[in-house]
Write a protein that holds these residues in place. Structure first.
Motif, mmCIF file in Angstrom:
data_model
loop_
_atom_site.group_PDB
_atom_site.id
_atom_site.type_symbol
_atom_site.label_atom_id
_atom_site.label_comp_id
_atom_site.label_asym_id
_atom_site.label_seq_id
_atom_site.Cartn_x
_atom_site.Cartn_y
_atom_site.Cartn_z
ATOM 1 N N THR A 74 0.830 -1.211 0.000
ATOM 2 C CA THR A 74 0.000 0.000 0.000
ATOM 3 C C THR A 74 0.861 1.256 0.000
ATOM 4 O OG1 THR A 74 -1.710 -1.220 1.193
ATOM 5 C CG2 THR A 74 -1.897 1.176 1.169
ATOM 6 N N THR A 78 0.967 3.877 -3.058
ATOM 7 C CA THR A 78 0.638 5.277 -2.771
ATOM 8 C C THR A 78 1.687 6.204 -3.367
ATOM 9 O OG1 THR A 78 -0.433 4.646 -0.700
ATOM 10 C CG2 THR A 78 0.217 6.951 -0.919
ATOM 11 N N TYR A 135 -10.785 -2.110 3.068
ATOM 12 C CA TYR A 135 -9.741 -1.755 2.106
ATOM 13 C C TYR A 135 -10.357 -1.531 0.725
ATOM 14 C CZ TYR A 135 -4.967 -1.841 0.185
ATOM 15 O OH TYR A 135 -3.778 -1.511 -0.415
ATOM 16 N N LEU A 152 -5.321 5.762 -0.466
ATOM 17 C CA LEU A 152 -4.261 4.791 -0.242
ATOM 18 C C LEU A 152 -3.360 5.238 0.907
ATOM 19 C CD1 LEU A 152 -3.297 3.879 -3.914
ATOM 20 C CD2 LEU A 152 -4.364 2.370 -2.236
#
Length: 155
Positions: A74, A78, A135, A152
């Motif tokens: 993640t 991002t 999520y 994110l």
């Protein structure tokens, strides 16, 4: 996916042999036909029960995807999305950097789904053992609102 050995002839009658990794004999025949070859023989390769490929696949299936794997994924995604990299390019980078073979396979499937036209959240939803509802729904909200990089970052 099974591997098929084939023998095929071109329009001049020259014999070619090779291997194709696909789902069925029919898929091999279609692929050979699209290349202008006439299939002569198509056989599925039988692998030994304890071949290195079998053991590698088994190890990948048994390797858990940890919370740390998800956090690193993640954070990296991002950064790549915020930097403006194309989505598919971002996935390619993540696939190369991921050490967990099972997670690498999952990311590859997500990449293929996105490349095929699914939204990122739809692709994630196909893997509920890895990406929970929170999520997936936060990613969906980021897609709809045009603030995926911010969502994110929150995840």
């Amino acid at each position: 996916m099974p591997i098929f050995h084939y023998k095929a002839r071109d329009k001049f009658g020259a014999l070619f042999t090779g291997e194709i990794d696909t789902m069925s004999k029919d898929a091999v025949a279609i692929q050979l036909d699209s290349l202008g070859y006439f299939p002569v023989l198509i056989e599925e390769q039988r692998s030994d029960l304890f071949s290195s490929e079998f053991l590698e696949n088994l190890q990948a299936r048994l390797q858990p995807i940890t919370l740390e794997d998800l956090i690193v994924f993640t954070r990296q995604l991002t950064t790549l999305v915020a930097a403006g990299l194309p989505f598919i390019t971002s996935f390619d980078a993540l696939i190369q950097q991921t050490e967990n073979k099972r997670f690498k396979k999952t990311i590859t499937q997500i990449r293929n789904d996105v490349e095929a036209g699914r939204s990122f959240s739809e692709a994630l939803a196909k893997h509920p053992a890895v990406f929970n509802d929170l999520y997936v729904n936060m990613v969906r909200a980021g897609e709809v609102g045009g603030v995926l990089d911010q969502m994110l970052a929150r995840l």
